[in-house]
Scaffold this motif. Structure first.
Motif, mmCIF file in Angstrom:
data_model
loop_
_atom_site.group_PDB
_atom_site.id
_atom_site.type_symbol
_atom_site.label_atom_id
_atom_site.label_comp_id
_atom_site.label_asym_id
_atom_site.label_seq_id
_atom_site.Cartn_x
_atom_site.Cartn_y
_atom_site.Cartn_z
ATOM 1 N N CYS A 1 0.836 -1.201 0.000
ATOM 2 C CA CYS A 1 0.000 0.000 0.000
ATOM 3 C C CYS A 1 0.872 1.253 0.000
ATOM 4 N N GLY A 2 1.979 1.220 0.745
ATOM 5 C CA GLY A 2 2.851 2.390 0.834
ATOM 6 C C GLY A 2 3.482 2.767 -0.485
ATOM 7 N N VAL A 3 3.827 1.776 -1.310
ATOM 8 C CA VAL A 3 4.382 2.070 -2.633
ATOM 9 C C VAL A 3 3.414 2.959 -3.416
ATOM 10 N N ILE A 4 2.139 2.617 -3.379
ATOM 11 C CA ILE A 4 1.130 3.385 -4.108
ATOM 12 C C ILE A 4 0.843 4.714 -3.413
ATOM 13 N N LEU A 5 0.639 4.667 -2.095
ATOM 14 C CA LEU A 5 0.249 5.873 -1.371
ATOM 15 C C LEU A 5 1.350 6.932 -1.392
ATOM 16 N N SER B 1 2.151 8.252 -4.973
ATOM 17 C CA SER B 1 1.168 9.181 -5.519
ATOM 18 C C SER B 1 1.116 10.496 -4.756
ATOM 19 N N VAL B 2 1.344 10.476 -3.463
ATOM 20 C CA VAL B 2 1.340 11.718 -2.685
ATOM 21 C C VAL B 2 2.581 12.557 -2.990
ATOM 22 N N ALA B 3 3.727 11.902 -3.102
ATOM 23 C CA ALA B 3 4.972 12.640 -3.265
ATOM 24 C C ALA B 3 5.206 13.124 -4.688
ATOM 25 N N LEU B 4 4.696 12.408 -5.687
ATOM 26 C CA LEU B 4 5.119 12.668 -7.057
ATOM 27 C C LEU B 4 4.040 13.260 -7.950
ATOM 28 N N THR B 5 2.818 13.389 -7.467
ATOM 29 C CA THR B 5 1.768 14.011 -8.276
ATOM 30 C C THR B 5 1.584 15.464 -7.853
ATOM 31 N N GLY B 6 0.591 16.114 -8.444
ATOM 32 C CA GLY B 6 0.369 17.534 -8.177
ATOM 33 C C GLY B 6 -0.388 17.799 -6.897
ATOM 34 N N TRP B 7 -0.569 19.082 -6.616
ATOM 35 C CA TRP B 7 -1.162 19.460 -5.330
ATOM 36 C C TRP B 7 -2.605 18.988 -5.204
ATOM 37 N N ARG B 8 -3.356 19.005 -6.297
ATOM 38 C CA ARG B 8 -4.764 18.599 -6.207
ATOM 39 C C ARG B 8 -4.875 17.107 -5.923
ATOM 40 N N ASP B 9 -4.076 16.294 -6.601
ATOM 41 C CA ASP B 9 -4.091 14.856 -6.328
ATOM 42 C C ASP B 9 -3.671 14.569 -4.895
ATOM 43 N N ARG B 10 -2.644 15.281 -4.470
ATOM 44 C CA ARG B 10 -2.166 15.109 -3.100
ATOM 45 C C ARG B 10 -3.250 15.490 -2.096
ATOM 46 N N ALA B 11 -3.949 16.588 -2.374
ATOM 47 C CA ALA B 11 -5.007 17.034 -1.461
ATOM 48 C C ALA B 11 -6.141 16.023 -1.390
ATOM 49 N N ARG B 12 -6.461 15.408 -2.511
ATOM 50 C CA ARG B 12 -7.558 14.432 -2.515
ATOM 51 C C ARG B 12 -7.217 13.210 -1.664
ATOM 52 N N GLY C 1 -10.386 3.277 -1.320
ATOM 53 C CA GLY C 1 -10.160 4.208 -2.413
ATOM 54 C C GLY C 1 -8.747 4.735 -2.487
ATOM 55 N N VAL C 2 -7.990 4.663 -1.399
ATOM 56 C CA VAL C 2 -6.617 5.192 -1.415
ATOM 57 C C VAL C 2 -5.745 4.430 -2.408
ATOM 58 N N PRO C 3 -5.622 3.098 -2.320
ATOM 59 C CA PRO C 3 -4.800 2.415 -3.319
ATOM 60 C C PRO C 3 -5.408 2.425 -4.715
ATOM 61 N N ILE C 4 -6.746 2.386 -4.825
ATOM 62 C CA ILE C 4 -7.371 2.383 -6.149
ATOM 63 C C ILE C 4 -7.119 3.706 -6.860
ATOM 64 N N LEU C 5 -7.376 4.815 -6.185
ATOM 65 C CA LEU C 5 -7.117 6.128 -6.767
ATOM 66 C C LEU C 5 -5.632 6.361 -6.958
ATOM 67 N N GLY C 6 -4.830 5.984 -5.969
ATOM 68 C CA GLY C 6 -3.393 6.215 -6.055
ATOM 69 C C GLY C 6 -2.744 5.475 -7.207
ATOM 70 N N SER C 7 -3.123 4.218 -7.420
ATOM 71 C CA SER C 7 -2.519 3.460 -8.519
ATOM 72 C C SER C 7 -2.880 4.067 -9.863
ATOM 73 N N TYR C 8 -4.103 4.547 -10.000
ATOM 74 C CA TYR C 8 -4.492 5.176 -11.264
ATOM 75 C C TYR C 8 -3.716 6.471 -11.498
ATOM 76 N N LEU C 9 -3.543 7.261 -10.449
ATOM 77 C CA LEU C 9 -2.831 8.532 -10.600
ATOM 78 C C LEU C 9 -1.370 8.318 -10.960
ATOM 79 N N LEU C 10 -0.749 7.271 -10.439
ATOM 80 C CA LEU C 10 0.653 7.012 -10.779
ATOM 81 C C LEU C 10 0.839 6.842 -12.280
ATOM 82 N N ALA C 11 -0.120 6.209 -12.932
ATOM 83 C CA ALA C 11 -0.026 6.024 -14.380
ATOM 84 C C ALA C 11 -0.550 7.237 -15.138
ATOM 85 N N GLU C 12 -1.659 7.786 -14.692
ATOM 86 C CA GLU C 12 -2.272 8.918 -15.395
ATOM 87 C C GLU C 12 -1.359 10.135 -15.423
#
Length: 546
Positions: free
Chosen positions: A368-372, A375-386, A424-435
């Motif tokens: 879970c940490g790999v995804i969380l 996605s928190v560290a490497l995406t934008g502020w809006r994704d991080r906020a969500r 939803g954390v891993p589901i959303l996070g995994s999608y954001l890593l690719a998107e």
């Protein structure tokens, strides 16, 4: 460009799809759903046959509620205890420990299930007893469905059929999530997150006579469709229906579903662009399903306001200051129960008193940490906020729900209660890593295959540990007790023997693993119909500026 602005890619043309393409997509979805359903149902049957009656959380209390609801008593009108807990009259075969509302082995992992009187005896089916059940005022929707076998056969046959019926409901919802991931244009990006979200606790609840399993499965299905609609900018009527059904079930099946749905809606709204919001608002399918979800929300809120299913559980006794209530709640839930709550989402099954080997937890948290953290560290502020809103909002709602019980000297929340939202954390996070271009689709496929190899065996290990606990008990001792290892012997054995549950679970996991492995590896998904899975404005996958 001369002025230094980056040129935008041309808008992707909308190419109408032929009837053959739509039919091919439907066949792929149908096959995926069927194989996923069979695999998940087989795993659930293993759990259903391996666990003794009332070995699932609060099963006897939910079973008597299902028995009464299936008989027409949708609204409870019987006597209550001093604290307002309903007393339900039911056959002794469904309440063998009455007047106690739980079995002797609850919270005593050193005891096997042999200490409890046998459930489902024909001789007890016509002997009525009263049992206290906090589920007495819960929404009857789930109970009317699974209670039918109990009403016809208040014996072991009815108990196992009710478990299988609940298992079928949960398996269908989970299978829909996998079918969505297989057939949507960017659905494979969900797979690694789905593997993390389907924890041993989530799948162990699939066969319980308990609406928590259905709530978790519906929420996972909702997340799968919602991420593709919001972040994938899809407009597929099928995905809209998936979101609508999932939201309606979450809103009605349990009292806390309305609050969870509100938090999920806030996270989704924060990620929705204005342009795509206008596109969805003009969709007739969206408007129809929004009306359905609104009716479900009104029904959920109305039932809770009318029946007050939690009773006095959430009330704070008079004479306590607000500061002391908040301080005590933080102290208990963060310092005292924090680890228990987190582990309860992954591997603490039964009444939270049955644990798989300790190695399961850190490895699952790492997955879970790999995804969380990625996605928190490497995406934008809006994704991080969500993502942070999702985690922080869940913590706040949990603390608010526990404030009253803790001030009364007990606690309410369990780790499994948090899964509908935190899945939803891993589901959303995994999608954001690719998107966002952090990982390309090939790397996401490798990550998914890694999780198949690492995480799925823990499902079988958890079932194996649970069988040892109920058949022989976990010995206590100091410093290190010698744990049992043979699942084919014990003071209590499953009625159909211990071999069949393990075989069914192993076969189901093998089928599930093969399906996800092939889905992650293949790239032959038929194209989505017209613009159903094509964003209004196509943007290349790249990391947002931070």
């Amino acid at each position: 460009m001369p002025d230094g602005r980056r040129a935008l890619p041309a808008r992707r043309a909308r190419v109408p799809q032929s009837g053959d393409a739509r039919a091919a997509l439907g066949r792929v979805a149908g096959r995926t759903f069927l194989w996923a359903f069979l695999a998940l149902f087989g795993l659930g049957c293993g759990w259903a046959l391996a666990v003794p009656y009332d070995g699932f959380p609060d099963e006897a209390r939910h079973a008597v509620r299902a028995w009464s609801a299936a008989g027409g008593e949708w609204v409870f009108h019987g006597p209550v205890l001093a604290d307002g807990t309903p007393l339900i009259a039911a056959p002794r075969s469904l309440a063998p420990n009455a007047p106690a509302s739980s079995a002797c082995f609850h919270q005593h992992p050193q005891l096997s299930a042999a200490c409890s009187p046998p459930a489902g005896l024909r001789s007890d089916a016509h002997h009525t007893v009263a049992i206290a059940s906090g589920a007495g005022r819960y929404n009857p929707l789930y109970y009317v469905i699974v209670g039918q076998p109990l009403r016809l056969w208040p014996t072991l046959r009815g108990i196992y059929l009710a478990r299988m019926l609940s298992n079928a409901l949960v398996s269908a919802l989970f299978a829909t999530s996998l079918a969505v991931a297989r057939t949507a244009r960017t659905g494979r990006r969900l797979l690694s997150g789905l593997l993390v979200a389907l924890t041993p606790v989530a799948l162990h609840l699939s066969s319980a006579i308990n609406p928590a399993g259905v709530e978790i499965a519906a929420a996972v299905m909702l997340w799968s469709g919602l991420v593709l609609v919001v972040d994938g900018r899809a407009t597929s009527p099928t995905l809209i229906r998936v979101c609508g059904v999932g939201a309606a079930v979450v809103a009605t099946v349990r009292a806390g579903g309305v609050a969870w749905l509100a938090l999920i809606g806030c996270v989704a709204a924060l990620g929705l662009s204005r342009r795509h919001a206008r596109v969805l608002a003009h969709s007739l399918t969206v408007r129809r399903w929004a009306a359905v979800v609104a009716v479900a929300l009104l029904a959920g809120v109305g039932w809770s306001a009318w029946q007050d299913p939690t009773g006095q559980a959430l009330s704070v006794p008079p004479g306590q200051s607000r500061f002391s209530v908040i301080a005590n709640t933080l102290n208990v839930d963060v310092w005292g129960r924090g680890e228990y709550l987190v582990k309860g989402m992954v591997g603490l099954v039964g009444f939270g008193d049955t644990s798989p080997p300790g190695i399961v937890f850190p490895l699952w948290f790492c997955a879970c940490g790999v995804i969380l953290f990625g996605s928190v560290a490497l995406t934008g502020w809006r994704d991080r906020a969500r993502l942070l809103l999702l985690i922080g909002g869940t913590a706040v709602l949990t603390l608010a729900a526990d404030a009253g019980p803790i001030s009364q000297g007990w606690y309410l929340s369990q780790g499994r209660y948090l899964l509908p939202v935190l899945a939803g954390v891993p589901i959303l996070g995994s999608y954001l890593l690719a998107e966002r271009g952090i990982l390309d689709d090939a790397h996401m496929a490798r990550l998914t295959r890694c999780y198949v190899v690492v995480l799925l065996p823990f499902q079988l290990i958890t079932l194996y540990a649970t069988m040892l606990r109920y058949q022989r008990g976990f010995p206590s001792g100091d410093p290190i007790p010698l744990m049992p290892v043979n699942p084919f012997k014990g003071d209590w054995l499953p009625p159909l023997g211990p071999q069949l549950p393990l075989v069914l679970a192993a076969a189901g996991l093998a089928g599930l693993g093969a399906l996800i492995w092939r889905t992650a590896s293949r790239s032959d998904t038929p194209p989505a119909p017209e613009a159903d899975a094509v964003p209004p404005t196509h943007r290349p996958a790249r990391a947002q500026r931070t």
